[in-house]
Enzyme design. Structure first.
Site, PDB file in Angstrom:
ATOM      1  N   PRO A 114       0.811  -1.223   0.000  1.00  0.00           N
ATOM      2  CG  PRO A 114      -0.712  -1.515   1.738  1.00  0.00           C
ATOM      3  CD  PRO A 114       0.585  -2.035   1.191  1.00  0.00           C
ATOM      4  CD  GLU A 138       0.165  -6.924  10.708  1.00  0.00           C
ATOM      5  OE1 GLU A 138      -0.212  -5.758  10.535  1.00  0.00           O
ATOM      6  OE2 GLU A 138      -0.591  -7.905  10.720  1.00  0.00           O
ATOM      7  NE  ARG A 163      -7.141  -5.654 -21.200  1.00  0.00           N
ATOM      8  CZ  ARG A 163      -7.343  -4.574 -21.930  1.00  0.00           C
ATOM      9  NH1 ARG A 163      -6.527  -3.542 -21.853  1.00  0.00           N
ATOM     10  NH2 ARG A 163      -8.358  -4.509 -22.762  1.00  0.00           N
ATOM     11  CG  ASP A 197      -8.729  -1.128 -23.783  1.00  0.00           C
ATOM     12  OD1 ASP A 197      -8.470  -2.312 -23.889  1.00  0.00           O
ATOM     13  OD2 ASP A 197      -7.872  -0.257 -23.501  1.00  0.00           O
TER      14      ASP A 197
END
Ligand code: 4HQ
Length: 248
Positions: free
Chosen positions: A77, A104, A142, A157
């Site tokens: 994160p 953690e 992709r 896209d």
């Protein structure tokens, strides 16, 4: 978790067609003790466990031996937030080693020598980095030419042009009383292209106005915004006129 990921869909086909290759290492195979322990209690105390550095370092080095030119990325994160631009950037590398933590997180000292980059797939907390790694592999794969089947599907896209995609329709022509927009049945390619740009612009304006602010707009896009701006202005003018008439 990774067996199912490597074995299905576009990822499987990309591997079968030698567009990409991929494999997973289990960090437990690099543990040094007979119980194959990969976590330990945090120095300084507190709840939760930390990934031990030695097995992790062993696993990362083994992965790097398979692909020495790979960039090593820790999913966390704390990383820079993953988006289409990052996916494109990563697609240019010859290889990626994606390091997935559990508990953690990893011992801080791992990042000093063994990690080149840190990526987060968004501001929420997962129980492990594996799903984040799969998200990254999926989005990067992709972008590699030939993986999608369609001629130039990745260029068409969402985000490739900085906009959300236009609305899509398929058969039947009427579904639960709602018809497909006439223009799409007309066979008029230029008009369909214009309609799709307008659809993409409006969807972006309504759902993700932040994307429009960061985008450089060209004449056709500006014309669409002006057209809708005029329509909205007219509605507001009409509203004020009605109120003025009522006051008299
Ligand atoms: N993690 N983007 C792994 C994440 C995460 C994210 C939390 C990474 C737990 C051990 N990874 N640790 N967000 O939430 O990549």
């Amino acid at each position: 978790m990774f067996d199912a990921f490597w074995d299905h869909g576009i990822i499987r086909r990309a591997i079968d067609q030698n567009k990409i290759s991929g494999s997973s290492l289990n960090i437990r195979d690099f543990a040094e003790d007979k119980h194959r322990v990969t976590d330990d209690r945090p120095y300084g105390g507190g709840s939760g466990m930390v990934m031990k550095p030695e097995p992790l370092a062993g696993a990362i080095r083994a992965a790097k031996r398979k692909c020495p030119s790979a960039k090593t990325i820790l999913l966390s994160p704390q990383g820079r937030v993953f988006d289409q631009a990052v996916a494109n950037e990563l697609a240019a590398f010859e290889g990626l080693v994606l390091v997935c933590g559990r508990y953690e997180g990893v011992d801080e000292r791992i990042s000093h020598d063994l990690i080149d980059d840190e990526i987060s797939i968004g501001d929420y907390v997962l129980t492990g980095g594996e799903l984040a790694a799969m998200v990254v592999i999926d989005a990067v794969t992709r972008q590699i030419p030939g993986t999608l089947g369609g001629e130039d599907a990745a260029e068409k896209d969402s985000f490739s042009n900085g906009l959300l995609e236009h609305a899509h329709y398929t058969r039947p022509q009427v579904f639960e009383g709602e018809a497909v927009p006439e223009i799409l049945l007309s066979g008029h390619h230029k008009a369909i292209e214009n309609w799709r740009l307008e659809s993409a612009m409006l969807r972006t304006l309504l759902k993700r106005p932040d994307l429009l602010k960061n985008k450089s707009l060209r004449k056709p896009e500006l014309d669409i915004l002006k057209k809708w701006s005029r329509r909205i202005e007219e509605i507001i003018k009409f509203y004020h006129r009605e109120h003025r008439d009522r006051r008299e």
